[in-house]
Design a protein around this motif. Structure first.
Motif, PDB file in Angstrom:
ATOM      1  N   MET A 155     -33.177  11.812 -30.286  1.00 61.02           N
ATOM      2  CA  MET A 155     -31.926  11.297 -30.798  1.00 61.02           C
ATOM      3  C   MET A 155     -32.226  10.045 -31.622  1.00 61.02           C
ATOM      4  SD  MET A 155     -28.556  10.457 -28.576  1.00 61.02           S
ATOM      5  CE  MET A 155     -28.715  11.996 -27.703  1.00 61.02           C
ATOM      6  N   SER A 156     -31.566   9.894 -32.729  1.00 65.25           N
ATOM      7  CA  SER A 156     -31.836   8.743 -33.581  1.00 65.25           C
ATOM      8  C   SER A 156     -30.644   7.804 -33.611  1.00 65.25           C
ATOM      9  CB  SER A 156     -32.163   9.201 -34.996  1.00 65.25           C
ATOM     10  OG  SER A 156     -31.045   9.845 -35.558  1.00 65.25           O
ATOM     11  N   TYR A 157     -30.916   6.571 -33.944  1.00 69.44           N
ATOM     12  CA  TYR A 157     -29.882   5.553 -34.050  1.00 69.44           C
ATOM     13  C   TYR A 157     -29.271   5.648 -35.439  1.00 69.44           C
ATOM     14  CZ  TYR A 157     -27.864   0.926 -34.604  1.00 69.44           C
ATOM     15  OH  TYR A 157     -27.026  -0.106 -34.859  1.00 69.44           O
ATOM     16  N   ILE A 158     -27.979   5.869 -35.534  1.00 63.36           N
ATOM     17  CA  ILE A 158     -27.320   5.995 -36.829  1.00 63.36           C
ATOM     18  C   ILE A 158     -26.890   4.625 -37.346  1.00 63.36           C
ATOM     19  CG2 ILE A 158     -25.330   6.960 -38.018  1.00 63.36           C
ATOM     20  CD1 ILE A 158     -25.706   9.461 -36.429  1.00 63.36           C
ATOM     21  N   GLY A 159     -26.378   3.790 -36.477  1.00 66.05           N
ATOM     22  CA  GLY A 159     -26.084   2.417 -36.842  1.00 66.05           C
ATOM     23  C   GLY A 159     -24.793   2.199 -37.600  1.00 66.05           C
ATOM     24  N   ILE A 160     -24.736   1.053 -38.259  1.00 67.20           N
ATOM     25  CA  ILE A 160     -23.530   0.612 -38.939  1.00 67.20           C
ATOM     26  C   ILE A 160     -23.352   1.394 -40.231  1.00 67.20           C
ATOM     27  CG2 ILE A 160     -22.407  -1.361 -40.034  1.00 67.20           C
ATOM     28  CD1 ILE A 160     -24.120  -3.089 -38.059  1.00 67.20           C
ATOM     29  N   LEU A 186     -25.526   2.008 -24.272  1.00 70.15           N
ATOM     30  CA  LEU A 186     -26.919   2.431 -24.400  1.00 70.15           C
ATOM     31  C   LEU A 186     -27.063   3.779 -23.713  1.00 70.15           C
ATOM     32  CD1 LEU A 186     -29.537   1.307 -25.575  1.00 70.15           C
ATOM     33  CD2 LEU A 186     -30.068   0.383 -23.329  1.00 70.15           C
ATOM     34  N   SER A 187     -27.587   4.755 -24.439  1.00 77.04           N
ATOM     35  CA  SER A 187     -27.727   6.098 -23.892  1.00 77.04           C
ATOM     36  C   SER A 187     -28.690   6.108 -22.717  1.00 77.04           C
ATOM     37  CB  SER A 187     -28.234   7.056 -24.975  1.00 77.04           C
ATOM     38  OG  SER A 187     -28.463   8.325 -24.426  1.00 77.04           O
ATOM     39  N   ARG A 188     -28.327   6.827 -21.673  1.00 78.14           N
ATOM     40  CA  ARG A 188     -29.183   6.959 -20.501  1.00 78.14           C
ATOM     41  C   ARG A 188     -30.324   7.936 -20.750  1.00 78.14           C
ATOM     42  NH1 ARG A 188     -26.550   4.713 -16.176  1.00 78.14           N
ATOM     43  NH2 ARG A 188     -24.344   4.315 -16.454  1.00 78.14           N
ATOM     44  N   ASN A 212     -32.672   5.276 -23.217  1.00 81.68           N
ATOM     45  CA  ASN A 212     -32.544   3.818 -23.072  1.00 81.68           C
ATOM     46  C   ASN A 212     -32.814   3.058 -24.367  1.00 81.68           C
ATOM     47  OD1 ASN A 212     -31.710   3.713 -20.394  1.00 81.68           O
ATOM     48  ND2 ASN A 212     -33.806   3.775 -19.631  1.00 81.68           N
ATOM     49  N   GLU A 213     -32.584   3.698 -25.512  1.00 86.88           N
ATOM     50  CA  GLU A 213     -32.771   3.046 -26.813  1.00 86.88           C
ATOM     51  C   GLU A 213     -31.597   3.289 -27.753  1.00 86.88           C
ATOM     52  OE1 GLU A 213     -36.419   4.226 -28.636  1.00 86.88           O
ATOM     53  OE2 GLU A 213     -37.634   3.579 -26.938  1.00 86.88           O
ATOM     54  N   THR A 214     -31.056   4.480 -27.709  1.00 84.31           N
ATOM     55  CA  THR A 214     -30.026   4.896 -28.655  1.00 84.31           C
ATOM     56  C   THR A 214     -28.672   4.304 -28.281  1.00 84.31           C
ATOM     57  OG1 THR A 214     -31.209   6.969 -28.966  1.00 84.31           O
ATOM     58  CG2 THR A 214     -28.943   6.891 -29.750  1.00 84.31           C
ATOM     59  N   GLU A 215     -28.010   3.691 -29.282  1.00 80.79           N
ATOM     60  CA  GLU A 215     -26.663   3.177 -29.066  1.00 80.79           C
ATOM     61  C   GLU A 215     -25.670   4.289 -29.367  1.00 80.79           C
ATOM     62  OE1 GLU A 215     -26.415  -0.334 -31.483  1.00 80.79           O
ATOM     63  OE2 GLU A 215     -27.305  -1.564 -29.912  1.00 80.79           O
ATOM     64  N   ILE A 216     -24.757   4.522 -28.422  1.00 81.77           N
ATOM     65  CA  ILE A 216     -23.742   5.561 -28.543  1.00 81.77           C
ATOM     66  C   ILE A 216     -22.367   4.943 -28.357  1.00 81.77           C
ATOM     67  CG2 ILE A 216     -25.293   7.430 -27.826  1.00 81.77           C
ATOM     68  CD1 ILE A 216     -24.158   7.196 -25.005  1.00 81.77           C
ATOM     69  N   CYS A 217     -21.329   5.718 -28.637  1.00 79.73           N
ATOM     70  CA  CYS A 217     -19.970   5.195 -28.484  1.00 79.73           C
ATOM     71  C   CYS A 217     -19.655   4.998 -26.992  1.00 79.73           C
ATOM     72  CB  CYS A 217     -18.956   6.118 -29.144  1.00 79.73           C
ATOM     73  SG  CYS A 217     -18.641   7.668 -28.307  1.00 79.73           S
ATOM     74  N   PRO A 218     -18.722   4.120 -26.674  1.00 75.06           N
ATOM     75  CA  PRO A 218     -18.365   3.879 -25.278  1.00 75.06           C
ATOM     76  C   PRO A 218     -17.924   5.139 -24.533  1.00 75.06           C
ATOM     77  CG  PRO A 218     -17.395   2.194 -26.676  1.00 75.06           C
ATOM     78  CD  PRO A 218     -17.992   3.227 -27.583  1.00 75.06           C
ATOM     79  N   GLU A 219     -17.221   6.037 -25.201  1.00 73.69           N
ATOM     80  CA  GLU A 219     -16.768   7.271 -24.543  1.00 73.69           C
ATOM     81  C   GLU A 219     -17.947   8.130 -24.107  1.00 73.69           C
ATOM     82  OE1 GLU A 219     -13.793   9.448 -26.737  1.00 73.69           O
ATOM     83  OE2 GLU A 219     -12.858   7.583 -27.361  1.00 73.69           O
TER      84      GLU A 219
END
Length: 115
Positions: A1-6, A89-91, A94-101
């Motif tokens: 999974m990759s970080y998409i960001g702003i 932070l995705s479980r 432990n690196e990828t930022e995901i939406c709160p939902e």
């Protein structure tokens, strides 16, 4: 999974504990909007900026009587939805930022799996 960001930035106006999004001064046809039409409670209506200098210039032109906040629009790599809240932070890695939902969903999945 990759970080998409702003992806982009929007102007948020804090109004009675709610956030309203700045739509702009004019509509798509160049017609000047009424004051009450310049703000929306929906992120999809917000005027988007990819250049912070342009955004700051626009902020300086807005009335000083309101409280403004620059919000970063991010896109969740899991569900592809846009969000402006603080990311989870995705479980999974432990690196990828995901939406709160999606963060809550991952936490619930782990909890239910361990029950």
């Amino acid at each position: 999974m990759s970080y998409i960001g702003i992806c982009e930035y929007v102007i948020g106006i804090i109004h009675d504990k709610d956030i309203w999004y700045y739509v702009g001064e004019k509509d798509a046809n160049g017609k000047r909007l009424r004051t009450d039409e310049r703000y929306s409670s929906f992120l999809v209506d917000a005027r988007r900026y990819d250049d912070l200098d342009v955004l700051r210039w626009e902020l300086e032109r807005l009335p000083k009587t309101l409280t403004y906040k620059i919000l970063e629009i991010q896109r969740c790599p899991k569900c592809k939805k846009e969000f402006t809240e603080y990311p989870a932070l995705s479980r999974e890695d432990n690196e990828t930022e995901i939406c709160p939902e999606c963060g809550v969903k991952e936490a619930m999945d782990v909890y239910l799996k361990n029950q």
